[in-house]
Design an enzyme around this catalytic site. Structure first.
Site, PDB file in Angstrom:
ATOM      1  N   ARG A 104      42.660  44.619  39.080  1.00  0.00           N
ATOM      2  CA  ARG A 104      42.399  45.781  39.942  1.00  0.00           C
ATOM      3  C   ARG A 104      43.196  45.645  41.223  1.00  0.00           C
ATOM      4  O   ARG A 104      43.114  44.618  41.897  1.00  0.00           O
ATOM      5  CB  ARG A 104      40.910  45.855  40.298  1.00  0.00           C
ATOM      6  N   THR A 108      43.448  50.196  46.003  1.00  0.00           N
ATOM      7  CA  THR A 108      43.107  51.445  45.297  1.00  0.00           C
ATOM      8  C   THR A 108      41.966  51.252  44.300  1.00  0.00           C
ATOM      9  O   THR A 108      41.353  52.222  43.863  1.00  0.00           O
ATOM     10  CB  THR A 108      44.320  51.964  44.496  1.00  0.00           C
ATOM     11  N   ASP A 200      32.847  38.071  42.033  1.00  0.00           N
ATOM     12  CA  ASP A 200      34.086  38.247  41.258  1.00  0.00           C
ATOM     13  C   ASP A 200      33.997  37.351  40.008  1.00  0.00           C
ATOM     14  O   ASP A 200      34.015  36.119  40.104  1.00  0.00           O
ATOM     15  CB  ASP A 200      35.292  37.851  42.120  1.00  0.00           C
ATOM     16  N   ASP A 203      36.807  34.736  39.479  1.00  0.00           N
ATOM     17  CA  ASP A 203      36.706  33.609  40.416  1.00  0.00           C
ATOM     18  C   ASP A 203      35.540  32.700  40.043  1.00  0.00           C
ATOM     19  O   ASP A 203      35.638  31.474  40.140  1.00  0.00           O
ATOM     20  CB  ASP A 203      36.522  34.126  41.848  1.00  0.00           C
TER      21      ASP A 203
END
Ligand code: PRP
Ligand code: URA
Length: 209
Positions: A104, A108, A200, A203
């Site tokens: 991603r 945006t 995340d 991560d």
């Protein structure tokens, strides 16, 4: 309209709750991801077709039901989806595995493609796209677009945590796809992260950041 299944099994809920905890270390997070997806795969493969095979038991010949392993493709969305592949392969070891690389854009929040390698016969297979997070839905919709361009018709999407926004976008774009989620969360924050979510997923799986 495809199926939408949110798992309410206590084992899955417990393990997802452990994954959400900030204190859960990478090693445990990886193991839990594998355990949860294995449990989800049990249900998500319920509609797979069986073929009849003649075998010899110690007693007699018998005609029995068996899976046709050639029928299945698992497609993780890189990189976090990779954490789901081993759990699925533990139940369907003959499946082929394709890969779609998307990340991603941090500003945006739109998916950017960097890799796509799928089995040549993907159009003939039952496809399971796997990715822990369905947030805005942009990555899932883009991945399914690629796979449909290759002719695939029987597509399932398996994720750990979904946001209502992602479910809506995916269902509008690909109403034929069955969606399996371990948990449906509340909303997205201003950075398009799922709330409460687990942070995340890439991560957390790989210990980056
Ligand atoms: C995460 C996640 C999904 C995507 C979901 O990947 O694994 O692919 O975000 O968000 P969306 O529904 O809004 O598209 P990310 O882009 O962080 O890449 P990574 O797996 O390489 O960390
Ligand atoms: N991607 C993640 O890894 N986590 C989120 O909450 C949203 C997108």
């Amino acid at each position: 309209m495809g199926k939408l299944m949110i798992f309410d099994h206590p084992l899955i809920q417990h393990k997802v709750s452990l994954m959400r905890m900030q204190s859960t270390p990478t090693k445990d997070f990886r193991e839990l991801a594998k355990e949860v997806v294995t449990l989800m795969t049990f249900e998500a493969t319920r509609n797979l077709p069986l073929k009849q095979v003649e075998i010899d038991t110690p007693i007699c010949k018998a005609t029995v039901n068996m899976l046709d392993g050639e029928d299945i493709a698992i497609v993780p969305i890189l990189r976090a989806g990779l954490g789901f592949v081993d759990g699925m392969l533990s139940l369907v070891p003959n499946a082929k595995v394709g890969h779609i690389g998307l990340y991603r854009d941090p500003d945006t929040h739109l998916p950017v493609e960097y890799y796509c390698k799928l089995p040549n016969d993907i159009d003939k297979r039952w496809v399971y796209i796997v990715d822990p997070m369905l947030a805005t839905g942009g990555s899932a919709v883009a991945a399914i677009d690629f796979i449909k361009q290759r002719g695939a018709k029987r597509i399932n999407f398996i994720c750990l945590i979904a946001a209502p926004e992602g479910i809506q976008k995916l269902r509008e774009a690909h109403p034929d796809v069955d969606i399996y989620c371990a948990a449906l969360d509340d909303h997205l924050n201003e950075h398009a992260y799922i709330v409460p979510g687990l942070g995340d997923a890439g991560d957390r799986l790989y210990g980056t950041k």
